[in-house]
Design an enzyme around this catalytic site. Structure first.
Site: not given
Length: 446
Positions: A109-110, A152
């Site tokens: 996700k980052t 995020e």
């Protein structure tokens, strides 16, 4: 909100929120058990430790997820009638009613959020960005902007299901941040079913959900919702993938039509999938195709994601945040593309996670030529097994699997890595704790 006090301000998420609040004209103070570089970079008053006296003059207290309601600072804030908000509640407030994209998932996700930030910048959209890592394009872990808001959204926090965005991107879903049976913690889900239900809640609040066509848990979580699929079987996929030691390239296909060659500066098949998620998220948001290819090509990688630290005695040192067996396996696959002897400094992260996944960690680490297992980085957790005992269990299992392995304390591991480093080696520091500091010291004190 006129003056906010942030507990744990040195953390990557809390420091990003502080930066964004400052940009909106909010006066910010903070405290942390160990103030450091992130806190100093904010240029705000930061106190060491936690004390109710820190609340003087504040009208809002922002607390990280693991802080219990009866913590002295939180309890005093409630007694004084201050507004007390969790990190995820504040993020939801900052995104509310704005054109926005949110990225979540067990892995990637980052990086996917960083890729999307690069795409939005390439499109000239002046994005507002909240990121769980450092990205040189921002710079840092947050970017105030007047354009769309990109965040995020950490699925480890059960409150993430209350965040509302226009386009919700979910990279994948596995049983991580799930507490062992009978255990409860604020930053863990009670079961995989609870995690999946929370994910559906997040996706349900978006206008469109972007999910992988190959992930059964996400397909189930998004069933009946407006959704768009990426990867094999979806509307966006990659053809002619060429994986290199420090990047890759492939033909980006959208609904059977080539959009052009995508070039990535980050290695590994997993990052091709992250790029597909970012590309479809951008398309769903209405970003033009040329900016997508340009943004992906410009993306330099997020800090601690297969980040080259330097060399010691002609051995290459790379640092990576991998702290789940799937991430460890993907990082080792990328490392093998370098053609070096892969030696790992592995620091398990969190007691409850390691108690559940220690066997899976050993299986994921087994392809390495050598693994040095460090004590578990507890992040303040307490468990039935000691941090050293869990690490020794992983090392013993690796030996049984035929992988050279040993358990060492941090300083012993540093001395061992320095003494045995040789040309052709790759020392790979893995974990979400302070193993990154060992990687830095290995290079700069070698």
């Amino acid at each position: 909100m006129k003056r906010a006090h942030l507990m744990g301000i040195e953390g990557v998420g809390m420091s990003a929120l502080a930066r964004l609040l400052l940009a909106e004209g909010v006066e910010v103070t903070g405290c942390d058990l160990a103030p450091g570089g992130r806190a100093r970079a904010l240029g705000v008053p930061v106190l060491r430790g936690h004390d109710p006296a820190h609340l003087e003059g504040a009208d809002t207290l922002v607390v990280p997820t693991p802080i219990p309601p009866d913590h002295p600072e939180a309890a005093e804030a409630q007694r004084r009638g201050l507004r007390v908000v969790r990190r995820m509640e504040l993020l939801a407030h900052l995104l509310e009613g704005r054109p926005s994209l949110g990225v979540t998932g067990t892995h990637g996700k980052t990086t996917t959020t960083g890729m999307l930030a690069s795409v939005l910048l390439a499109a000239g959209l002046d994005p507002w960005v909240f990121l769980g890592g450092d990205l040189s394009l921002l710079p840092g872990n947050a970017r105030p902007g007047r354009g769309p808001r990109l965040a995020e959204v950490d699925e480890s926090d059960p409150l993430f299901q209350g965040v509302r965005v226009r386009v919700a991107v979910a990279t994948n879903l596995e049983a991580d941040h799930v507490a062992p049976r009978g255990r409860r913690a604020p930053n863990y889900h009670g079961s995989l079913e609870e995690l999946q239900a929370a994910m559906r809640g997040f996706l349900l609040g978006a206008e469109v959900a972007v999910v992988p066509a190959s992930d059964p848990l996400l397909l189930e979580a998004s069933r009946g919702l407006p959704r768009r699929l990426f990867g094999e079987g979806g509307e966006v996929w990659a053809e002619g993938v060429e994986l290199g030691p420090w990047g890759s390239r492939f033909l980006l296909i959208h609904r059977g039509r080539p959009l052009g060659e995508a070039r990535l500066q980050v290695p590994g098949a997993h990052n091709v999938q992250n790029a597909l998620a970012a590309a479809l998220g951008a398309l769903a948001f209405g970003v033009e195709e040329g900016a997508i290819l340009e943004g992906l090509a410009r993306f330099p990688g997020v800090g601690r994601r297969f980040q080259r630290v330097g060399e010691v005695r002609e051995a290459l040192v790379v640092d990576d945040y991998a702290h789940h067996p799937t991430e460890v396996r993907a990082t080792l696959e990328a490392a093998r593309l370098l053609g070096r002897r892969v030696r790992v400094l592995f620091q398990p992260h969190r007691l409850l996670r390691t108690q559940e996944l220690w066997e899976a960690f050993a299986q994921a680490l087994a392809p390495a030529e050598e693994v040095v297992v460090l004590p578990v980085y507890t992040a303040g957790e307490r468990g039935e097994v000691s941090p050293e005992g869990l690490a020794q269990r992983i090392a013993e299992r690796l030996l049984a699997l035929g992988t050279e392995a040993r358990f060492l304390e941090n300083e012993e591991a540093l001395a061992y890595a320095r003494a045995t480093a040789a040309p052709g080696d790759l020392w790979l520091a893995l974990g979400a704790g302070d193993v990154t500091e060992l990687a830095r010291r290995l290079v700069h004190e070698g």
